[in-house]
Design a protein around this motif. Structure first.
Motif: not given
Length: 241
Positions: A99, A102, A241
């Motif tokens: 991840p 993040e 993102k």
């Protein structure tokens, strides 16, 4: 004076190189080995180095960045990239999540590790009687460079290094006054007059490529939208993102 400290204190950037000077494979290997031995967070080594040898590739880099013709004319041009692809492979092999979108932390790790390797390469180059210059503006074309060099997912260009035999001698550039940079035990406030003093120092130094006072240059830089498109590049590389 200790030889290593002497090299460090006298380091300066060179932008004019002997186009006919060839660096031996042995010297290039020494520089690469020195770069790879740089400190690294948890020994993660979150970077890779691309030795750009093909003339057409170097010509294309200069087309995108015409202010740095030494990328073609220097004996060697290295590209340092943040490399989180390797640890993605590790996570896949261990069937664990990855991840990294993040947090900004992985990008900081990769950038720091690459910068430490870059500095080792710079000092190794100087120790061999050569000169070098760091090229940070390659990030303006990071997306194009990624495509040109077929960089894998989770990698991003950070900076380049041109080096070779200098043809123009350069003076050691003055740095900010020590009290504006070095603090003991805690951060100590200092008067803005130190920055004004540095403006005067740099004006007296008279570097031809500088067209603004030091303070004005960075006042203008941070007042405008950044042209170094790292964030956009990272989005392109699927890191944010």
């Amino acid at each position: 004076m200790n030889k290593t400290i002497e090299i460090l204190k006298n380091r300066r950037s060179y932008r004019d190189f002997d186009e006919n000077h060839v660096i031996t494979k042995e010297d290039l290997q020494e520089i690469l080995d020195a770069a790879r031995q740089a400190p690294s967070w948890m020994n993660g080594q979150f970077y890779s180095i691309i030795v750009i040898q093909e003339k057409k590739l170097r010509e294309q880099l200069v087309k995108w960045n015409p202010g740095n013709p030494h990328m073609l004319k220097s004996s060697v041009f290295l590209l340092f990239i943040g490399d989180l692809h390797r640890t993605k492979m590790v996570s896949t092999a261990h069937e664990s999540v990855y991840p990294i979108n993040e947090s900004i932390e992985p990008i900081l790790l990769a950038t720091t590790d690459a910068a430490l390797a870059l500095e080792n390469a710079v000092i190794a180059t100087e120790s061999l009687g050569l000169g070098s210059v760091v090229v940070g503006s390659i990030r303006k074309n990071g997306k194009e460079i990624s495509q040109l060099l077929e960089l894998p997912e989770y990698t991003f260009p950070l900076f380049g290094l041109s080096f070779g035999k200098p043809t123009v001698e350069m003076k050691v550039k003055p740095r900010l006054p020590e009290p504006a940079v070095v603090h003991y035990d805690r951060y100590h406030p200092y008067a803005y007059t130190l920055i004004e003093q540095y403006n005067q120092t740099m004006e007296a130094f008279g570097e031809a490529r500088e067209t603004k006072r030091w303070s004005q240059k960075f006042s203008d830089y941070f007042a405008t939208e950044p042209i170094i498109l790292t964030e956009q590049l990272l989005k392109f590389q699927h890191l944010l993102k």
